[in-house]
Scaffold this active site. Structure first.
Site, PDB file in Angstrom:
ATOM      1  N   TYR A   1      11.952 -13.273  -8.546  1.00  0.00           N
ATOM      2  CA  TYR A   1      12.540 -12.069  -8.903  1.00  0.00           C
ATOM      3  C   TYR A   1      12.126 -10.821  -8.552  1.00  0.00           C
ATOM      4  CZ  TYR A   1      13.518  -8.794 -12.692  1.00  0.00           C
ATOM      5  OH  TYR A   1      13.911  -7.812 -13.531  1.00  0.00           O
TER       6      TYR A   1
ATOM      7  N   LYS B   1      -3.543  -7.766 -15.897  1.00  0.00           N
ATOM      8  CA  LYS B   1      -2.307  -7.784 -16.039  1.00  0.00           C
ATOM      9  C   LYS B   1      -1.942  -8.894 -16.934  1.00  0.00           C
ATOM     10  CE  LYS B   1       2.534  -6.613 -14.680  1.00  0.00           C
ATOM     11  NZ  LYS B   1       3.301  -7.570 -15.252  1.00  0.00           N
TER      12      LYS B   1
HETATM   13  S1  IVH Z   1       0.289  -0.569 -19.008  1.00  0.00           S
HETATM   14  C1  IVH Z   1       4.367   1.594 -17.960  1.00  0.00           C
HETATM   15  N1  IVH Z   1      -1.450  -2.207 -18.947  1.00  0.00           N
HETATM   16  O1  IVH Z   1       2.931  -5.214 -17.588  1.00  0.00           O
HETATM   17  C2  IVH Z   1       4.044   0.209 -18.686  1.00  0.00           C
HETATM   18  N2  IVH Z   1       0.914  -2.987 -18.912  1.00  0.00           N
HETATM   19  O2  IVH Z   1       5.266  -4.475 -15.498  1.00  0.00           O
HETATM   20  C3  IVH Z   1       2.630  -0.163 -18.284  1.00  0.00           C
HETATM   21  N3  IVH Z   1       1.288  -5.621 -18.785  1.00  0.00           N
HETATM   22  O3  IVH Z   1       5.666  -3.922 -19.598  1.00  0.00           O
HETATM   23  C4  IVH Z   1       1.961  -0.584 -19.463  1.00  0.00           C
HETATM   24  N4  IVH Z   1      -0.782  -5.731 -18.857  1.00  0.00           N
HETATM   25  O4  IVH Z   1       4.064  -5.605 -20.488  1.00  0.00           O
HETATM   26  C5  IVH Z   1      -0.083  -1.977 -19.035  1.00  0.00           C
HETATM   27  N5  IVH Z   1      -3.231  -3.932 -19.013  1.00  0.00           N
HETATM   28  C6  IVH Z   1      -1.878  -3.716 -18.825  1.00  0.00           C
HETATM   29  C7  IVH Z   1      -0.893  -4.494 -18.847  1.00  0.00           C
HETATM   30  C8  IVH Z   1       0.384  -4.416 -18.892  1.00  0.00           C
HETATM   31  C9  IVH Z   1       0.356  -6.490 -18.968  1.00  0.00           C
HETATM   32  C10 IVH Z   1       2.797  -5.719 -18.668  1.00  0.00           C
HETATM   33  C11 IVH Z   1       3.230  -5.049 -19.935  1.00  0.00           C
HETATM   34  C12 IVH Z   1       4.353  -3.971 -18.861  1.00  0.00           C
HETATM   35  C13 IVH Z   1       4.394  -4.857 -17.719  1.00  0.00           C
HETATM   36  C14 IVH Z   1       4.648  -3.825 -16.619  1.00  0.00           C
END
Ligand code: IVH
Length: 326
Positions: free
Chosen positions: A46, A127
């Site tokens: 993807y 993440k």
């Molecule tokens: S910050 C701008 N912090 O990753 C949005 N996201 O690919 C970023 N995610 O939609 C949010 N762990 O679902 C952030 N520590 C983390 C995260 C995180 C997983 C996910 C989240 C986001 C996606 C972005």
């Protein structure tokens, strides 16, 4: 798939045709992933489609389509759930796949901020591989919870979210803003996922493909009694309300107010520290209670984050450094 031409060798017609094909294809996979929780391709494939689309658009900016995948996130809300318009879009993150991408990210940030070679503090966080949710509190009480949906409008999942023990219904503390929006990730541990699949198969149901799909399928239930039987967790990692000056302070305050937050975080002040965090976390990955698919680096200073803003569907202040697919 036919062998891909180098982007530099594409004619305008070929580039336009490929962008059209990629828009349809990425949309198809978004629906399978976000709406049906049953993807046909793995994350790496993807990501490769999204990257190819992005690179062609970079080479042919005039050909960017109105329905370009770079301009939206995820899938529109499915029927059966009430719609919730997000206060601010729930964006996605740009991905880094190697150390050079991290170095480029830092250079981009420094160039944008005109900071020269000054080292910036960056918070490194795992993440979490789940689905993001926005939680709204009023007077310290949980009043609304929504999925990301297409990034602008999500689905009302308040009923399911109330069954998750990591999410406080009432916040503790005396400095809680009247209105508060917290964002984070709903996830299922690998161990619980295997147990749930065993149970489902014993009952004659189809197994979930992975913990993330199991979490998504469990949250997107219209019947909260079903969700309540599913072992879901939540980590808070962002706050849309102005409660702090840095990302590190946000995490600290959310923890004080009763949210589960991930403790595997570190403030980095050099590229070398950022890369060391990635290597250490990668080595620990299999022993963690939660599935992770990379590291998220966020410029720690929120005033700088605001200045950096977003381009397309991703903020400039953060980047996800993905682990190789497991
Ligand atoms: S910050 C701008 N912090 O990753 C949005 N996201 O690919 C970023 N995610 O939609 C949010 N762990 O679902 C952030 N520590 C983390 C995260 C995180 C997983 C996910 C989240 C986001 C996606 C972005």
């Amino acid at each position: 798939m036919p062998p891909q031409k180098n982007i530099e060798d594409l004619t305008c017609e070929e580039a336009a045709a490929e962008l059209a094909r990629l828009a349809t294809l990425i949309r198809h996979h978004d629906i399978l992933y976000f709406e049906r929780a049953s993807p046909e391709i793995d994350d790496a494939s993807y990501d490769a489609l999204v990257r190819r689309n992005r690179d062609i658009e970079a080479q042919f900016p005039d050909l960017r389509r109105e329905d370009s995948p770079t301009l939206r996130v995820g899938a529109p809300p499915a029927s059966g759930f009430k719609k919730v318009k997000h206060t601010r879009p729930m964006l996605s993150l740009d991905n880094a796949f190697n150390a050079q991408d991290i170095s480029d990210f830092l250079k981009r940030v420094q160039r944008f901020l005109q900071r020269g070679e000054v080292d910036l503090a960056v918070l490194a966080e795992p993440k979490i591989d789940g689905l993001s949710a926005a939680l709204h509190y009023q007077g310290g009480e949980l009043v609304l919870a929504a999925t990301r949906g297409d990034g602008l409008t999500g689905e009302d999942i308040t009923h399911s979210i109330r069954t998750i023990a990591d999410i406080p219904h009432k916040l503790l503390g005396d400095d809680i803003p009247e209105k508060l929006e917290v964002r984070g990730e709903v996830y299922m541990s690998a161990q619980d996922f295997f147990k749930l699949n065993e149970r489902r198969q014993a009952e004659g149901g189809p197994p979930f493909a992975n913990p993330r799909n199991a979490a998504a399928g469990s949250v997107r239930q219209l019947d909260a009694q079903v969700t309540a039987t599913r072992p879901l967790h939540f980590f808070a990692y962002a706050c849309e309300t102005n409660i702090a000056k840095t990302q590190q302070e946000i995490i600290h305050r959310l923890k004080q107010w009763g949210f589960a937050v991930c403790d595997e975080i570190a403030l980095c002040t050099s590229e070398a520290e950022m890369l060391a965090f990635y290597a250490n976390l990668g080595a620990k990955r299999a022993s963690l209670d939660f599935d992770i698919d990379g590291v998220v680096y966020k410029i720690n200073d929120l005033a700088l984050q605001r200045r950096l803003g977003a381009v397309g569907r991703a903020p400039r202040h953060s980047i996800a450094y993905k682990f190789p697919a497991e």
